[in-house]
Design a protein around this motif. Structure first.
Motif, PDB file in Angstrom:
ATOM      1  N   GLY A 140      44.688  34.961  44.493  1.00 49.64           N
ATOM      2  CA  GLY A 140      43.608  35.890  44.793  1.00 49.64           C
ATOM      3  C   GLY A 140      42.297  35.158  44.979  1.00 49.64           C
ATOM      4  N   GLY A 141      41.338  35.850  45.614  1.00 48.76           N
ATOM      5  CA  GLY A 141      40.053  35.220  45.900  1.00 48.76           C
ATOM      6  C   GLY A 141      40.278  33.911  46.643  1.00 48.76           C
ATOM      7  N   HIS A 142      39.503  32.901  46.303  1.00 50.03           N
ATOM      8  CA  HIS A 142      39.679  31.593  46.947  1.00 50.03           C
ATOM      9  C   HIS A 142      39.809  30.503  45.898  1.00 50.03           C
ATOM     10  N   GLY A 185      33.820  27.149  45.132  1.00 46.28           N
ATOM     11  CA  GLY A 185      33.838  28.325  44.261  1.00 46.28           C
ATOM     12  C   GLY A 185      34.068  29.622  45.010  1.00 46.28           C
ATOM     13  N   GLU A 186      33.515  30.700  44.494  1.00 43.84           N
ATOM     14  CA  GLU A 186      33.747  32.046  45.046  1.00 43.84           C
ATOM     15  C   GLU A 186      32.966  32.202  46.361  1.00 43.84           C
ATOM     16  N   ILE A 187      33.640  32.713  47.380  1.00 43.57           N
ATOM     17  CA  ILE A 187      33.078  32.663  48.741  1.00 43.57           C
ATOM     18  C   ILE A 187      31.731  33.388  48.890  1.00 43.57           C
ATOM     19  N   PRO A 229      44.961  39.676  45.197  1.00 45.99           N
ATOM     20  CA  PRO A 229      44.948  40.632  44.079  1.00 45.99           C
ATOM     21  C   PRO A 229      43.782  40.431  43.110  1.00 45.99           C
ATOM     22  N   CYS A 230      42.566  40.618  43.564  1.00 43.42           N
ATOM     23  CA  CYS A 230      41.433  40.624  42.622  1.00 43.42           C
ATOM     24  C   CYS A 230      40.665  41.916  42.875  1.00 43.42           C
ATOM     25  N   ARG A 231      39.495  42.062  42.266  1.00 45.95           N
ATOM     26  CA  ARG A 231      38.762  43.329  42.393  1.00 45.95           C
ATOM     27  C   ARG A 231      38.355  43.648  43.825  1.00 45.95           C
ATOM     28  N   TYR A 232      38.361  42.639  44.696  1.00 46.24           N
ATOM     29  CA  TYR A 232      37.949  42.880  46.079  1.00 46.24           C
ATOM     30  C   TYR A 232      38.802  43.968  46.725  1.00 46.24           C
ATOM     31  N   GLY A 233      40.071  44.009  46.315  1.00 42.67           N
ATOM     32  CA  GLY A 233      40.977  45.030  46.835  1.00 42.67           C
ATOM     33  C   GLY A 233      40.507  46.441  46.504  1.00 42.67           C
ATOM     34  N   GLU A 234      39.662  46.571  45.482  1.00 38.16           N
ATOM     35  CA  GLU A 234      39.178  47.903  45.060  1.00 38.16           C
ATOM     36  C   GLU A 234      37.788  48.221  45.624  1.00 38.16           C
ATOM     37  N   TYR A 235      37.165  47.230  46.242  1.00 37.73           N
ATOM     38  CA  TYR A 235      35.782  47.427  46.699  1.00 37.73           C
ATOM     39  C   TYR A 235      35.611  48.689  47.531  1.00 37.73           C
ATOM     40  N   CYS A 236      36.455  48.795  48.577  1.00 39.15           N
ATOM     41  CA  CYS A 236      36.276  49.876  49.534  1.00 39.15           C
ATOM     42  C   CYS A 236      36.370  51.242  48.860  1.00 39.15           C
ATOM     43  N   MET A 289      31.660  45.602  37.182  1.00 35.11           N
ATOM     44  CA  MET A 289      32.027  45.163  38.542  1.00 35.11           C
ATOM     45  C   MET A 289      31.327  43.848  38.886  1.00 35.11           C
ATOM     46  N   CYS A 290      31.911  43.147  39.866  1.00 40.59           N
ATOM     47  CA  CYS A 290      31.415  41.813  40.212  1.00 40.59           C
ATOM     48  C   CYS A 290      29.987  41.876  40.757  1.00 40.59           C
ATOM     49  N   PHE A 291      29.319  40.777  40.583  1.00 45.60           N
ATOM     50  CA  PHE A 291      27.946  40.581  41.060  1.00 45.60           C
ATOM     51  C   PHE A 291      27.823  40.866  42.580  1.00 45.60           C
ATOM     52  N   PRO A 292      28.732  40.314  43.433  1.00 48.28           N
ATOM     53  CA  PRO A 292      28.619  40.597  44.875  1.00 48.28           C
ATOM     54  C   PRO A 292      28.703  42.095  45.187  1.00 48.28           C
ATOM     55  N   PHE A 293      29.536  42.816  44.448  1.00 46.19           N
ATOM     56  CA  PHE A 293      29.693  44.266  44.651  1.00 46.19           C
ATOM     57  C   PHE A 293      28.330  44.961  44.500  1.00 46.19           C
ATOM     58  N   LEU A 335      30.394  30.668  40.632  1.00 44.80           N
ATOM     59  CA  LEU A 335      31.203  31.890  40.562  1.00 44.80           C
ATOM     60  C   LEU A 335      30.417  33.015  39.900  1.00 44.80           C
ATOM     61  N   PRO A 336      30.716  34.248  40.282  1.00 44.29           N
ATOM     62  CA  PRO A 336      30.056  35.364  39.611  1.00 44.29           C
ATOM     63  C   PRO A 336      30.678  35.586  38.234  1.00 44.29           C
ATOM     64  N   MET A 337      29.883  36.033  37.298  1.00 40.93           N
ATOM     65  CA  MET A 337      30.374  36.340  35.942  1.00 40.93           C
ATOM     66  C   MET A 337      31.614  37.253  36.032  1.00 40.93           C
ATOM     67  N   GLY A 338      32.677  36.885  35.363  1.00 38.93           N
ATOM     68  CA  GLY A 338      33.877  37.730  35.296  1.00 38.93           C
ATOM     69  C   GLY A 338      34.767  37.657  36.515  1.00 38.93           C
ATOM     70  N   CYS A 339      34.487  36.720  37.449  1.00 37.50           N
ATOM     71  CA  CYS A 339      35.320  36.620  38.655  1.00 37.50           C
ATOM     72  C   CYS A 339      36.706  36.125  38.252  1.00 37.50           C
ATOM     73  N   MET A 340      37.708  36.983  38.446  1.00 35.60           N
ATOM     74  CA  MET A 340      39.050  36.675  37.917  1.00 35.60           C
ATOM     75  C   MET A 340      39.663  35.409  38.526  1.00 35.60           C
ATOM     76  N   PRO A 341      39.741  35.276  39.867  1.00 34.67           N
ATOM     77  CA  PRO A 341      40.380  34.065  40.408  1.00 34.67           C
ATOM     78  C   PRO A 341      39.631  32.780  40.057  1.00 34.67           C
ATOM     79  N   GLU A 342      38.298  32.864  40.071  1.00 33.07           N
ATOM     80  CA  GLU A 342      37.529  31.630  39.832  1.00 33.07           C
ATOM     81  C   GLU A 342      37.574  31.192  38.368  1.00 33.07           C
TER      82      GLU A 342
HETATM   83  S1  SF4 Z   1      36.747  36.954  44.133  1.00 31.21           S
HETATM   84 FE1  SF4 Z   1      35.769  37.308  42.159  1.00 31.21          FE
HETATM   85  S2  SF4 Z   1      33.739  38.093  42.634  1.00 31.21           S
HETATM   86 FE2  SF4 Z   1      34.965  38.268  44.487  1.00 31.21          FE
HETATM   87  S3  SF4 Z   1      35.798  40.340  44.346  1.00 31.21           S
HETATM   88 FE3  SF4 Z   1      37.332  38.993  43.453  1.00 31.21          FE
HETATM   89  S4  SF4 Z   1      36.880  39.067  41.264  1.00 31.21           S
HETATM   90 FE4  SF4 Z   1      35.085  39.847  42.314  1.00 31.21          FE
END
Ligand code: SF4
Length: 366
Positions: A279-281, A216-218, A78-85, A48-52, A304-311
């Motif tokens: 997805g993302g920004h 980069g990633e917000i 459509p990135c992992r953020y949609g799955e966070y909750c 999972m992403c670093f911010p998570f 960007l965080p490692m593995g961040c799909m949009p970035e």
């Molecule tokens: S933008 Fe990147 S770091 Fe943020 S939730 Fe999506 S995949 Fe993870």
């Protein structure tokens, strides 16, 4: 109900003031730090992403202080953020915490009525009138704008200041004092005072500091711990920086997006390289790089965080922008293994490169 929320740049100031005003109990999340990351990394899936992970660690600390409801801003495409909750709920449930989540998503994703229901859910334990709640929200928006404005000015002025470190000190004191207030009126007063204070900072506008756009990633842009305090480090080096993605930008962008009136300059600038939202920004990142060059910046740093799909997509486009426009762009990938030394060396080397290019331009008129 005792609410908490994730740290996301200056949003905590507005959230604190709003909850003070409408009388809802809250636990201020800890400032993101090593302990948050350690706890979060232990309980989150490795991929999972670093911010998570940082968010999870902060939740646990807030829950242990009594929080029972988490408010999470939603929807980043459509990135992992949609799955966070969902994932965060599952993990906390498995750990034995019975926590309620309220996701404030965009009207485009959940519909206007559902959005209003969710906002009403947050406000239902408040005894204040609808008018007072509305006023609190409006003041909260004013606070975010003021704080973002103060931060933007201090980060830019630090390249011109006569007394090195003055802008950084003012920004630090402003944030500290704002968190010691109660209610929006008091906080707005403090912010207005600091805004005024900035106009008395001694500057030399003849200086030509290196100017870097932070893109980069917000989350990693907004949360200093996750980006190794890069903006503060650049301030110490006498470099001016600017970032477009701020909480006040996010609010404006979200409100205007259903009418397709959001970030028109960014959309135009990114059209040639990335004409779609993926997805993302990432589209914002690409557009900001183009705009930074157009607006006379010396370079840009993508974080960007490692593995961040949009970035990862924008990362693959940035070299083309860089060579098309002879504009230096450096990418920094952060994760739980990122250490200070290597990170600082890369930032210093990049700043050095921009400084040399600047000298060459002056000497040879390139
Ligand atoms: S933008 Fe990147 S770091 Fe943020 S939730 Fe999506 S995949 Fe993870």
């Amino acid at each position: 109900m005792k609410v908490t929320f994730p740290q996301l740049g200056n949003t905590c100031f507005a959230a604190k003031a709003i909850f003070d005003d409408i009388g809802i109990e809250y636990i201020l999340p800890p400032v993101s730090n090593k302990t948050c990351l350690e706890i979060g990394s232990k309980i989150s899936p490795e991929e999972m992403c670093f911010p998570f992970k940082i968010m999870m660690g902060a939740y646990i600390q807030s829950i242990e202080k009594g929080a029972d409801t988490i408010i999470l801003p939603g929807s980043c495409g459509p990135c992992r953020y949609g799955e966070y909750c969902e994932l965060q709920m599952n993990i906390l449930r498995k750990l034995g915490y019975n926590i309620k989540f309220i996701v404030i998503d965009t009207p485009g994703s959940i519909g206007k009525d559902e959005l209003l229901n969710r906002i009403a859910e947050v406000g239902k334990s408040s005894e204040k009138s609808r008018k007072q709640k509305m006023l609190a929200v409006l003041n909260g928006y004013k606070i975010i704008r003021l704080m973002d404005d103060i931060e933007r000015k201090t980060r830019m002025l630090s390249g011109y200041e006569m007394n090195r470190g003055e802008c950084k000190r003012i920004l630090r004191e402003c944030k500290k004092e704002a968190l010691n207030t109660f209610g929006s009126k008091e906080m707005i007063k403090v912010l207005m005072r600091y805004k005024e204070k900035l106009s008395s900072v001694k500057v030399n506008m003849c200086k030509k500091p290196v100017k870097i756009a932070i893109i980069g990633e917000i989350y990693t842009i907004l949360e200093p711990f996750s980006n190794q305090y890069i903006e503060d480090k650049l301030m110490d080096m006498g470099i001016s920086t600017q970032k477009t993605l701020t909480p006040s930008w996010w609010v404006k962008n979200t409100v205007l997006s259903p009418f397709k009136l959001n970030s028109i300059d960014i959309r135009r600038a990114s059209k040639k390289y990335l004409p779609l939202y993926i997805g993302g920004h990432s589209r914002e990142c690409v557009g900001e790089a183009v705009l930074a060059h157009k607006n006379g910046f010396d370079g840009a740093i993508q974080i960007l965080p490692m593995g961040c799909m949009p970035e990862i997509v924008s990362k693959s486009i940035l070299p083309t922008i860089s060579s098309d426009r002879n504009f230096p762009i450096m990418t920094l990938v952060v994760d739980e293994m990122t250490g200070d030394a290597g990170f600082d060396t890369r930032v210093e080397a990049f700043a050095d490169l921009l400084e040399r290019r600047r000298m060459k331009n002056v000497l040879y008129g390139y």
